[in-house]
Design a protein around this motif. Structure first.
Motif, PDB file in Angstrom:
ATOM      1  N   ILE A  47      19.676 -16.202  61.273  1.00 43.27           N
ATOM      2  CA  ILE A  47      20.824 -16.597  60.495  1.00 43.27           C
ATOM      3  C   ILE A  47      20.555 -17.925  59.819  1.00 43.27           C
ATOM      4  CG2 ILE A  47      23.229 -17.258  60.685  1.00 43.27           C
ATOM      5  CD1 ILE A  47      23.387 -15.352  63.070  1.00 43.27           C
ATOM      6  N   VAL A  48      20.931 -17.989  58.536  1.00 43.93           N
ATOM      7  CA  VAL A  48      20.714 -19.227  57.796  1.00 43.93           C
ATOM      8  C   VAL A  48      21.882 -20.170  58.038  1.00 43.93           C
ATOM      9  CG1 VAL A  48      19.887 -20.101  55.613  1.00 43.93           C
ATOM     10  CG2 VAL A  48      19.856 -17.636  56.050  1.00 43.93           C
ATOM     11  N   ALA A  49      23.093 -19.610  58.023  1.00 41.81           N
ATOM     12  CA  ALA A  49      24.270 -20.442  58.210  1.00 41.81           C
ATOM     13  C   ALA A  49      25.130 -19.854  59.313  1.00 41.81           C
ATOM     14  CB  ALA A  49      25.067 -20.504  56.913  1.00 41.81           C
ATOM     15  N   PHE A  50      25.594 -20.735  60.212  1.00 43.63           N
ATOM     16  CA  PHE A  50      26.453 -20.265  61.293  1.00 43.63           C
ATOM     17  C   PHE A  50      27.903 -20.462  60.866  1.00 43.63           C
ATOM     18  CE2 PHE A  50      27.841 -19.942  65.744  1.00 43.63           C
ATOM     19  CZ  PHE A  50      27.039 -18.889  66.137  1.00 43.63           C
ATOM     20  N   ALA A  51      28.351 -19.599  59.955  1.00 44.09           N
ATOM     21  CA  ALA A  51      29.700 -19.727  59.429  1.00 44.09           C
ATOM     22  C   ALA A  51      30.266 -18.333  59.161  1.00 44.09           C
ATOM     23  CB  ALA A  51      29.690 -20.541  58.146  1.00 44.09           C
ATOM     24  N   LEU A  52      31.564 -18.285  58.888  1.00 41.70           N
ATOM     25  CA  LEU A  52      32.211 -17.001  58.674  1.00 41.70           C
ATOM     26  C   LEU A  52      31.864 -16.465  57.285  1.00 41.70           C
ATOM     27  CD1 LEU A  52      34.019 -15.275  60.395  1.00 41.70           C
ATOM     28  CD2 LEU A  52      35.988 -16.233  59.207  1.00 41.70           C
ATOM     29  N   ASN A  53      31.376 -15.243  57.255  1.00 45.10           N
ATOM     30  CA  ASN A  53      31.008 -14.644  55.981  1.00 45.10           C
ATOM     31  C   ASN A  53      31.307 -13.155  56.055  1.00 45.10           C
ATOM     32  OD1 ASN A  53      29.892 -13.707  53.676  1.00 45.10           O
ATOM     33  ND2 ASN A  53      27.763 -14.157  54.244  1.00 45.10           N
ATOM     34  N   VAL A 247      19.692 -17.181  67.198  1.00 43.76           N
ATOM     35  CA  VAL A 247      21.141 -17.319  67.284  1.00 43.76           C
ATOM     36  C   VAL A 247      21.842 -15.965  67.292  1.00 43.76           C
ATOM     37  CG1 VAL A 247      23.152 -18.255  66.126  1.00 43.76           C
ATOM     38  CG2 VAL A 247      21.053 -19.573  66.213  1.00 43.76           C
TER      39      VAL A 247
ATOM     40  N   ASN B 253      26.200 -24.613  67.540  1.00 40.49           N
ATOM     41  CA  ASN B 253      25.723 -24.130  66.240  1.00 40.49           C
ATOM     42  C   ASN B 253      26.733 -24.397  65.130  1.00 40.49           C
ATOM     43  OD1 ASN B 253      23.240 -23.061  67.075  1.00 40.49           O
ATOM     44  ND2 ASN B 253      24.281 -21.287  67.939  1.00 40.49           N
ATOM     45  N   ILE B 254      28.012 -24.225  65.477  1.00 44.45           N
ATOM     46  CA  ILE B 254      29.054 -24.387  64.461  1.00 44.45           C
ATOM     47  C   ILE B 254      29.087 -25.830  63.952  1.00 44.45           C
ATOM     48  CG2 ILE B 254      31.576 -24.433  64.169  1.00 44.45           C
ATOM     49  CD1 ILE B 254      31.630 -21.894  65.945  1.00 44.45           C
ATOM     50  N   MET B 259      23.561 -26.279  58.938  1.00 37.74           N
ATOM     51  CA  MET B 259      23.901 -24.867  58.781  1.00 37.74           C
ATOM     52  C   MET B 259      25.168 -24.474  59.516  1.00 37.74           C
ATOM     53  SD  MET B 259      21.316 -22.769  61.237  1.00 37.74           S
ATOM     54  CE  MET B 259      22.150 -22.227  62.704  1.00 37.74           C
ATOM     55  N   GLY B 260      25.909 -25.471  60.054  1.00 36.48           N
ATOM     56  CA  GLY B 260      27.100 -25.148  60.835  1.00 36.48           C
ATOM     57  C   GLY B 260      28.337 -24.937  59.990  1.00 36.48           C
ATOM     58  N   ALA B 261      29.268 -24.169  60.530  1.00 37.76           N
ATOM     59  CA  ALA B 261      30.465 -23.793  59.790  1.00 37.76           C
ATOM     60  C   ALA B 261      31.327 -24.995  59.423  1.00 37.76           C
ATOM     61  CB  ALA B 261      31.291 -22.804  60.602  1.00 37.76           C
ATOM     62  N   ILE B 264      29.602 -26.719  56.329  1.00 37.77           N
ATOM     63  CA  ILE B 264      29.452 -25.948  55.100  1.00 37.77           C
ATOM     64  C   ILE B 264      30.701 -25.148  54.737  1.00 37.77           C
ATOM     65  CG2 ILE B 264      26.938 -25.789  55.357  1.00 37.77           C
ATOM     66  CD1 ILE B 264      27.288 -22.912  56.176  1.00 37.77           C
ATOM     67  N   GLN B 265      31.635 -24.965  55.683  1.00 38.14           N
ATOM     68  CA  GLN B 265      32.791 -24.141  55.363  1.00 38.14           C
ATOM     69  C   GLN B 265      34.105 -24.923  55.475  1.00 38.14           C
ATOM     70  OE1 GLN B 265      33.051 -20.382  57.600  1.00 38.14           O
ATOM     71  NE2 GLN B 265      32.733 -19.407  55.624  1.00 38.14           N
TER      72      GLN B 265
END
Lengths: 283, 437
Positions: A47-53, A247, B253-254, B259-261, B264-265
């Motif tokens: 995973i490149v980004a650990f965010a909601l997608n 991850v 990780n978040i 790269m964490g939420a 970036i989010q």
């Protein structure tokens, strides 16, 4: 008069608005990180980004890899065995002790209760080496009974207190009248008190069952062989190397580990509130 | 009369003195079964002493003399076990004397000396039932909690570190030198003080926040007009239901810097929704201040459901008339909350609240799993966000283990935690109320 009404309506509106706003925001804050974990379990590869997608590509690859290319199922089985053993014996020991502290007045009772409350505050972490040496002396490294014993012991103080608190809420008249009818210790315990304590017994069983799923420190020290470790230790291996964090694999393993406990939690939710409230409080 | 009394006292004393050799007093009281039981325990103990006990005590005192052949750590552990066995024997021995004297007194008062083995067994079952029920708990705790605490205590007085790792090297008793190093050696002292300071801040802030959020949420959900109580209660239980190590590692990780939420989010969303402010990317894992902030937020998230559940129960048990009466007297919402709700909650849950603080004081998992105590370090092997317990862990398993020092720190922590909690319990009169105890 009318102005007053209007201001009251307005006040009511705002209090409701803030209440629901609070509840919704808090709910989002709880669900958001969990959702990220769940979703990343279904994402391909690294995973490149650990965010909601939500537009991401969904796949079961991680689970396949988990089942067929790691020892995950073995770890899962180990954890289940350890958790079940801990649950059975801890509930028995804690029920017995909690019942004694609640129903009998005996020499040493008060000090025993204080001891149970205090002893859990002493950290035994520095003695991990002591457990390790003890396990070597007893040839108990990698054997489940030893770690089960440690989990049982760790849970005894607090849970005995909560159990005692719950027994305290069961009216004493019940066992008094049974005693007058000639019922012995065991009959009062098994036929009168325990059936009434079922909600709390369920909660205690769940907690005891959860402990081995959550702990990774003792397991890491005392279970050495890759085939005898628990889920927590196994999963941590997936992400311990910062250069090569798996991850997605970790997330897949996590949700499978969390699933049975979350389900049990919601089945027992009602017991939970009643058990904890009476057990954890004075009133 | 006085003559009788004298004879009585003599008989009781005789039973007691005879019991110095366990069992004899019971035989004197004509209770052969009890006598045999006490005597066989005694014989077993003597056999144990001769085969294992005496040598293990000797080894414990020297901690070994020849490297490789003698493993000091084994000696320490075996010696501790022997001390526990000695203690158990001592308890049995004292019980045996008390029993002999008591029986002698009872028989003299009754005038009879007959009591069959069956009545004795019945008596044990009747009077000893609470003890029979609690003994398993005590025995397990003896080996799982008391044993490690004792070993820790002993290790604190040794030089067990990476220069002295058995079996290649011996460990020696060094008295208070670990404690002196902690207090007088500037490197250790500054580490200890800075770690202790953050531990206190961490335990107080994180626990208080999770208690406040728990109470607040319970009060808000419990309002009469709220619809969907069950739904919200279910969601609010989730952080408790999911095993903490999973959520902590996910949060790790978040909160990842790149790269964490959160970075970036969430932060981009806030910047988008509120165009007049601009929050930059936050170095959650690389700046100590932000790591600490993240840790406290995560612990609040993890810990509030437990408080929420307990307080919900308390709220449901407060009689409605109390609020009605207060309303009649013109008390507003805030007054009702501070004068009725809050005191009720705090009165009912003090012990549980205190365990929140002590629990966080020793909350190893979150510190270690979130960022391994990092970023950076404050010397002495401790990271900037290490609390005492995770520092101890590092002292124990790091590249240069310092078991003796780790134990000394543990002893100091234990004294602080137990002392403070006992004081608070005393102040809250926890031990005074009959309901409680």
């Amino acid at each position: 008069m009318k102005g007053l009404c209007k201001s009251q309506v307005l006040k009511k509106f705002w209090s409701r608005f803030f209440t629901y706003a609070f509840l919704v925001i808090l709910s989002i804050m709880i669900i958001y990180p969990l959702l990220i974990t769940v979703q990343s379990a279904f994402q391909p590869g690294n995973i490149v980004a650990f965010a909601l997608n939500l537009h991401s590509h969904w796949t079961l690859d991680n689970f396949r890899r988990l089942f067929f290319h790691t020892l995950y199922l073995r770890w899962y089985g180990n954890t289940l065995i350890i958790a079940t053993g801990t649950m059975i014996f801890q509930v028995i020991v804690v029920t017995m002790a909690g019942y004694a502290f609640s129903r009998y007045r005996f020499v040493g009772r008060r000090n025993g209760l204080i001891l149970f409350l205090i002893i859990q505050m002493v950290p035994t972490l520095a003695a991990l080496t002591a457990f390790f040496v003890l396990a070597m002396l007893l040839h108990a490294l990698d054997s489940f009974w030893f770690i089960i014993l440690l989990y049982i012991g760790g849970g005894i103080p607090m849970n005995t207190w909560l159990m005692k608190g719950y027994f305290d809420t069961i009216p004493r008249d019940l066992d008094e009248s049974a005693k007058i009818d000639g019922a012995g210790h065991l009959r009062i315990l098994f036929q009168i008190i325990l059936p009434l304590a079922k909600p709390m017994l369920a909660v205690q069983a769940l907690w005891a069952f959860m402990a081995p799923f959550g702990d990774f420190l003792l397991a890491k020290f005392l279970l050495v062989d890759q085939t005898s470790i628990t889920i927590a230790v196994g999963l941590q291996q997936f992400i311990i190397d910062p250069q090569n964090q798996m991850v997605a694999l970790f997330a897949a393993g996590s949700i499978l580990a969390a699933l049975p406990i979350v389900i049990l939690f919601f089945f027992l939710q009602k017991n939970f509130v009643s058990g904890l409230t009476s057990g954890g409080t004075k009133g | 009369m006085t003559m009788d009394n004298k004879i009585n006292k003599k008989a009781i004393r005789k039973a007691g003195i005879l019991s110095i050799i366990p069992g004899l007093g019971q035989f004197y009281n004509k209770q052969p079964l009890k006598g045999i039981i006490f005597m066989s325990i005694n014989i077993l103990f003597i056999i144990e002493l001769l085969t294992f006990g005496i040598s293990s005590i000797q080894n414990f005192l020297t901690l070994g003399t020849v490297p490789i052949r003698d493993n000091s750590m084994f000696f320490l552990v075996e010696g501790t076990l022997q001390i526990i066995i000695l203690f158990i024997y001592l308890v049995v021995w004292i019980l045996n004397i008390i029993d002999a004297r008591k029986t002698a007194r009872v028989y003299l008062l009754d005038g009879s000396r007959k009591s069959s083995s069956i009545t004795i067994l019945k008596n044990v079952w009747q009077k000893g039932f609470p003890y029979i029920l609690t003994i398993p708990a005590y025995i397990v705790m003896l080996f799982v909690i008391v044993f490690p605490v004792l070993v820790t205590l002993f290790m604190a007085f040794t030089n067990y570190d990476f220069f002295h790792t058995p079996p290649a090297h011996l460990i020696d008793w060094t008295g208070l030198s670990n404690f002196f190093s902690l207090i007088f050696l500037s490197a250790y002292r500054s580490t200890f003080i800075s770690v202790l300071w953050w531990t206190l801040v961490w335990a107080i802030v994180a626990s208080t926040l999770q208690i406040i959020l728990g109470i607040l949420t319970a009060v808000i959900v419990n309002q009469d007009f709220v619809k969907g109580k069950r739904f919200f209660r279910t969601i609010f239980l989730l952080p408790w239901a999911v095993p903490a190590f999973i959520t902590i590692m996910s949060f790790s990780n978040i909160f990842n810097d790149s790269m964490g939420a959160i970075n970036i989010q969430v932060i981009s969303l806030i910047n988008y929704l509120l165009p007049f402010i601009h929050i930059p990317m936050i170095p959650w894992k690389t700046n100590p201040f932000w790591t600490k902030t993240a840790l406290i937020m995560i612990q609040t998230w993890l810990g509030f459901p437990f408080i929420f559940v307990i307080v919900t129960g308390v709220l449901q048990s407060i009689p409605n008339e109390l609020y009605e009466a207060a309303k009649m007297d013109g008390a507003n919402f805030w007054q009702r909350f501070t004068k009725i709700t809050l005191p009720m909650i705090l009165f009912a849950t003090t012990p549980v609240m205190i365990t929140q603080y002590t629990g966080n004081f020793n909350n190893f998992n979150i510190i270690y799993l979130f960022n391994a105590g990092g970023p950076g370090d404050v010397g002495g092997g401790a990271g900037t966000t290490d609390i005492l317990i995770s520092w101890i862990y590092k002292l124990t398993v790091g590249d240069s283990p310092q078991f003796g020092m780790a134990s000394a720190v543990t002893i100091i922590i234990s004294i602080i935690v137990v002392g403070v909690s006992l004081a608070v319990f005393k102040k809250a009169h926890t031990f005074d109320s009959e309901e409680m105890m």
